[in-house]
Design an enzyme around this catalytic site. Structure first.
Site, PDB file in Angstrom:
ATOM      1  N   SER A 117       0.862  -1.183   0.000  1.00  0.00           N
ATOM      2  CA  SER A 117       0.000   0.000   0.000  1.00  0.00           C
ATOM      3  C   SER A 117       0.896   1.229   0.000  1.00  0.00           C
ATOM      4  O   SER A 117       2.083   1.154   0.365  1.00  0.00           O
ATOM      5  CB  SER A 117      -0.877   0.004   1.254  1.00  0.00           C
ATOM      6  OG  SER A 117      -1.513   1.256   1.441  1.00  0.00           O
ATOM      7  N   TYR A 135      -2.570  -0.909  10.292  1.00  0.00           N
ATOM      8  CA  TYR A 135      -2.510  -1.274   8.875  1.00  0.00           C
ATOM      9  C   TYR A 135      -1.154  -0.916   8.266  1.00  0.00           C
ATOM     10  O   TYR A 135      -0.523  -1.721   7.570  1.00  0.00           O
ATOM     11  CB  TYR A 135      -3.630  -0.547   8.143  1.00  0.00           C
ATOM     12  CG  TYR A 135      -3.750  -0.845   6.670  1.00  0.00           C
ATOM     13  CD1 TYR A 135      -4.417  -1.981   6.228  1.00  0.00           C
ATOM     14  CD2 TYR A 135      -3.204   0.022   5.723  1.00  0.00           C
ATOM     15  CE1 TYR A 135      -4.542  -2.248   4.871  1.00  0.00           C
ATOM     16  CE2 TYR A 135      -3.321  -0.242   4.370  1.00  0.00           C
ATOM     17  CZ  TYR A 135      -3.998  -1.375   3.949  1.00  0.00           C
ATOM     18  OH  TYR A 135      -4.108  -1.632   2.598  1.00  0.00           O
TER      19      TYR A 135
END
Length: 253
Positions: free
Chosen positions: A141, A154
């Protein structure tokens, strides 16, 4: 480009995984579709096979080692080999400040996003070593390169995925196994669209994020799929250990 090859796609039932599985099959590959969503996974298998392409769905929890081993065994059992994988399955951030994240919430994201990716790579690489190499793409990401507010759980896992990717590339380059990661910006997946429709204030968060993308829009799952397919193919044969942004310019700002 990928005719005759065999690939695993985790998180295949929707979003980036689904778009990638469809593209790989269209380009002539056999695809193992791994996901927890059995109904959607079986529907995707039917969609692909009804077009005369090869696909097999297996319900898989990537955080469970026995599931991952069975997933890889299914690939080699059904199609005789494994040439690559898109390790895409994962769960989103808790959207909490660090001191508000419970230990269970932290462990859940570590178990799925980081340990799950490790388990997939462990068994996929073992299978590829038997047949002379292959290519793995992991979903990281933009938050695997930078930080942000309310995403520490995350972001930590995605930084970890990039670290795993680079180390595996070093471990297995001599064995002709390439390992890369993609770092998507905000992509219009069902997960994002659902959150936008049911979480108060999330639309405003998305608008701020949209403006951070140089192209002033979010990405499409198909735009991730084309990058992944290229990284899985021999056309990217000199690329390994890379964390590649597919982010509409987000990280350039």
């Amino acid at each position: 480009m990928l005719s005759g090859k065999v690939f695993i796609v985790t998180g295949a039932a929707s979003g980036m995984g689904k778009a990638t599985a469809l593209l790989l099959a269209e380009q002539g590959a056999a695809v193992i579709l791994a996901d927890l969503n059995q109904e959607a996974g079986e529907a995707l298998q039917h969609d692909i096979t009804s077009r005369g392409k090869r696909a097999e769905f297996i319900r898989t929890n990537i955080a469970a080692e026995e599931d991952v081993q069975r997933m890889v065994d299914t690939a080699t059992g059904c199609f005789g080999r494994l040439d690559g994988a898109f390790n895409n399955a994962g769960i989103e951030m808790s959207f909490k400040l660090l001191h508000d994240i419970t230990l269970d919430e932290w462990r859940k994201r570590i178990d799925v996003n980081l340990t799950g990716t490790f388990l997939c790579m462990k068994y996929e690489i073992a299978a590829m070593l038997k047949t002379g190499g292959g290519s793995i793409v992991n979903t990281s990401s933009i938050w695997g390169q930078v930080g942000g507010k309310g995403i520490s759980d995350y972001s930590a896992t995605k930084h970890g995925v990039n670290g795993l990717t680079r180390c595996a590339a070093n471990d297995y380059g001599v064995d002709k196994i390439r390992v890369n990661s993609v770092m998507p910006g905000t992509i219009e997946t069902p997960m994002i669209l659902e959150r936008a429709s049911c979480v108060t204030g999330f639309e405003e968060v998305l608008e701020v994020a949209r403006r951070r993308h140089s192209v002033q829009r979010f990405g499409k799952p198909e735009e991730i799929a084309t990058t992944v397919a290229w990284l899985l193919s021999d056309q990217s044969s000199f690329i390994t250990g890379a964390a590649i942004p597919v982010d509409g310019g987000y990280l350039s700002n």
